[in-house]
Write a protein that holds these residues in place. Structure first.
Motif, PDB file in Angstrom:
ATOM      1  N   THR A  31       0.866  -1.179   0.000  1.00  0.00           N
ATOM      2  CA  THR A  31       0.000   0.000   0.000  1.00  0.00           C
ATOM      3  C   THR A  31       0.904   1.231   0.000  1.00  0.00           C
ATOM      4  N   GLU A  32       1.116   1.791  -1.178  1.00  0.00           N
ATOM      5  CA  GLU A  32       2.079   2.870  -1.371  1.00  0.00           C
ATOM      6  C   GLU A  32       1.682   4.157  -0.658  1.00  0.00           C
ATOM      7  N   ALA A  33       0.420   4.314  -0.292  1.00  0.00           N
ATOM      8  CA  ALA A  33      -0.032   5.531   0.397  1.00  0.00           C
ATOM      9  C   ALA A  33       0.678   5.726   1.737  1.00  0.00           C
ATOM     10  N   PHE A  34       1.232   4.657   2.294  1.00  0.00           N
ATOM     11  CA  PHE A  34       1.941   4.758   3.568  1.00  0.00           C
ATOM     12  C   PHE A  34       3.450   4.928   3.400  1.00  0.00           C
ATOM     13  N   SER A  35       3.901   5.146   2.182  1.00  0.00           N
ATOM     14  CA  SER A  35       5.318   5.361   1.942  1.00  0.00           C
ATOM     15  C   SER A  35       5.798   6.543   2.784  1.00  0.00           C
ATOM     16  N   GLY A  36       6.873   6.332   3.533  1.00  0.00           N
ATOM     17  CA  GLY A  36       7.397   7.382   4.397  1.00  0.00           C
ATOM     18  C   GLY A  36       6.789   7.393   5.790  1.00  0.00           C
ATOM     19  N   ARG A  37       5.829   6.518   6.054  1.00  0.00           N
ATOM     20  CA  ARG A  37       5.213   6.395   7.375  1.00  0.00           C
ATOM     21  C   ARG A  37       5.458   4.986   7.896  1.00  0.00           C
ATOM     22  N   ARG A  38       5.514   4.848   9.199  1.00  0.00           N
ATOM     23  CA  ARG A  38       5.661   3.528   9.816  1.00  0.00           C
ATOM     24  C   ARG A  38       4.333   3.147  10.452  1.00  0.00           C
ATOM     25  N   VAL A  39       3.688   2.135   9.913  1.00  0.00           N
ATOM     26  CA  VAL A  39       2.416   1.659  10.449  1.00  0.00           C
ATOM     27  C   VAL A  39       2.705   0.609  11.514  1.00  0.00           C
ATOM     28  N   VAL A  40       2.061   0.754  12.679  1.00  0.00           N
ATOM     29  CA  VAL A  40       2.321  -0.157  13.792  1.00  0.00           C
ATOM     30  C   VAL A  40       1.150  -1.091  14.082  1.00  0.00           C
ATOM     31  N   ALA A  41      -0.028  -0.786  13.541  1.00  0.00           N
ATOM     32  CA  ALA A  41      -1.191  -1.659  13.748  1.00  0.00           C
ATOM     33  C   ALA A  41      -2.168  -1.498  12.596  1.00  0.00           C
ATOM     34  N   VAL A  42      -2.773  -2.611  12.203  1.00  0.00           N
ATOM     35  CA  VAL A  42      -3.794  -2.614  11.153  1.00  0.00           C
ATOM     36  C   VAL A  42      -4.909  -3.543  11.579  1.00  0.00           C
ATOM     37  N   SER A  43      -6.125  -3.131  11.308  1.00  0.00           N
ATOM     38  CA  SER A  43      -7.285  -4.004  11.490  1.00  0.00           C
ATOM     39  C   SER A  43      -8.050  -3.981  10.173  1.00  0.00           C
ATOM     40  N   ALA A  44      -8.268  -5.154   9.611  1.00  0.00           N
ATOM     41  CA  ALA A  44      -8.910  -5.237   8.301  1.00  0.00           C
ATOM     42  C   ALA A  44     -10.203  -6.028   8.391  1.00  0.00           C
ATOM     43  N   GLY A  45     -11.227  -5.503   7.750  1.00  0.00           N
ATOM     44  CA  GLY A  45     -12.503  -6.190   7.687  1.00  0.00           C
ATOM     45  C   GLY A  45     -12.878  -6.483   6.253  1.00  0.00           C
ATOM     46  N   GLN A  46     -14.084  -6.925   6.058  1.00  0.00           N
ATOM     47  CA  GLN A  46     -14.551  -7.267   4.718  1.00  0.00           C
ATOM     48  C   GLN A  46     -14.692  -6.037   3.825  1.00  0.00           C
ATOM     49  N   SER A  47     -15.064  -4.895   4.414  1.00  0.00           N
ATOM     50  CA  SER A  47     -15.354  -3.733   3.579  1.00  0.00           C
ATOM     51  C   SER A  47     -14.532  -2.489   3.898  1.00  0.00           C
ATOM     52  N   HIS A  48     -13.790  -2.484   4.983  1.00  0.00           N
ATOM     53  CA  HIS A  48     -12.954  -1.324   5.294  1.00  0.00           C
ATOM     54  C   HIS A  48     -11.817  -1.736   6.222  1.00  0.00           C
ATOM     55  N   SER A  49     -10.811  -0.869   6.304  1.00  0.00           N
ATOM     56  CA  SER A  49      -9.636  -1.137   7.134  1.00  0.00           C
ATOM     57  C   SER A  49      -9.227   0.116   7.874  1.00  0.00           C
ATOM     58  N   ILE A  50      -8.448  -0.082   8.939  1.00  0.00           N
ATOM     59  CA  ILE A  50      -7.960   1.020   9.766  1.00  0.00           C
ATOM     60  C   ILE A  50      -6.503   0.738  10.116  1.00  0.00           C
ATOM     61  N   ALA A  51      -5.694   1.798  10.154  1.00  0.00           N
ATOM     62  CA  ALA A  51      -4.287   1.645  10.500  1.00  0.00           C
ATOM     63  C   ALA A  51      -3.872   2.756  11.448  1.00  0.00           C
ATOM     64  N   ILE A  52      -2.903   2.442  12.289  1.00  0.00           N
ATOM     65  CA  ILE A  52      -2.310   3.423  13.185  1.00  0.00           C
ATOM     66  C   ILE A  52      -0.832   3.539  12.841  1.00  0.00           C
ATOM     67  N   THR A  53      -0.356   4.768  12.730  1.00  0.00           N
ATOM     68  CA  THR A  53       1.058   4.991  12.460  1.00  0.00           C
ATOM     69  C   THR A  53       1.823   5.111  13.774  1.00  0.00           C
ATOM     70  N   ALA A  54       3.142   5.070  13.683  1.00  0.00           N
ATOM     71  CA  ALA A  54       3.992   5.206  14.863  1.00  0.00           C
ATOM     72  C   ALA A  54       3.770   6.545  15.563  1.00  0.00           C
ATOM     73  N   ASP A  55       3.306   7.539  14.829  1.00  0.00           N
ATOM     74  CA  ASP A  55       3.008   8.857  15.404  1.00  0.00           C
ATOM     75  C   ASP A  55       1.652   8.903  16.098  1.00  0.00           C
ATOM     76  N   GLY A  56       0.886   7.812  15.998  1.00  0.00           N
ATOM     77  CA  GLY A  56      -0.434   7.773  16.617  1.00  0.00           C
ATOM     78  C   GLY A  56      -1.550   8.279  15.735  1.00  0.00           C
ATOM     79  N   ASP A  57      -1.267   8.540  14.463  1.00  0.00           N
ATOM     80  CA  ASP A  57      -2.312   8.965  13.524  1.00  0.00           C
ATOM     81  C   ASP A  57      -3.132   7.751  13.102  1.00  0.00           C
ATOM     82  N   VAL A  58      -4.421   7.979  12.853  1.00  0.00           N
ATOM     83  CA  VAL A  58      -5.335   6.914  12.440  1.00  0.00           C
ATOM     84  C   VAL A  58      -5.758   7.169  10.994  1.00  0.00           C
ATOM     85  N   PHE A  59      -5.691   6.129  10.175  1.00  0.00           N
ATOM     86  CA  PHE A  59      -6.102   6.197   8.777  1.00  0.00           C
ATOM     87  C   PHE A  59      -7.127   5.102   8.513  1.00  0.00           C
TER      88      PHE A  59
END
Length: 95
Positions: A31-59
């Motif tokens: 997932t190139e959209a996270f290039s330059g960011r360090r993702v520390v957690a991801v939760s994926a479902g059937q229709s959507h996903s959520i990620a947290i970066t090392a800075d604590g941002d939520v996507f």
């Protein structure tokens, strides 16, 4: 991955893979959209996903049905990970 990259594959018809399109992926694709960011957690479902970066941002990305992405009045599907502004100024540590 250990370096903070996010990879996804499978059905993509409602943008749930986060690659900027609605194509399905038969093999893992970075997932190139996270290039330059360090993702520390991801939760994926059937229709959507959520990620947290090392800075604590939520996507979130995927289907926005019923506001499940957390973008307020914007209920549209998100083809790419989009920052959830409701958490600005807060450091989220888990999803």
């Amino acid at each position: 991955t250990a370096d903070g990259a996010v990879w996804s594959w499978g059905g993509g018809s409602i943008a749930q893979l986060g690659h900027g399109d609605t194509q399905s992926q038969l093999l893992p694709k970075k997932t190139e959209a996270f290039s330059g960011r360090r993702v520390v957690a991801v939760s994926a479902g059937q229709s959507h996903s959520i990620a947290i970066t090392a800075d604590g941002d939520v996507f979130t990305w995927g289907t926005g049905f019923h506001g499940c992405l957390g973008h307020g009045e914007d209920l549209s599907n998100q083809l790419l990970p989009k920052k959830v502004e409701a958490f600005s100024g807060r450091r989220v540590v888990a999803v």
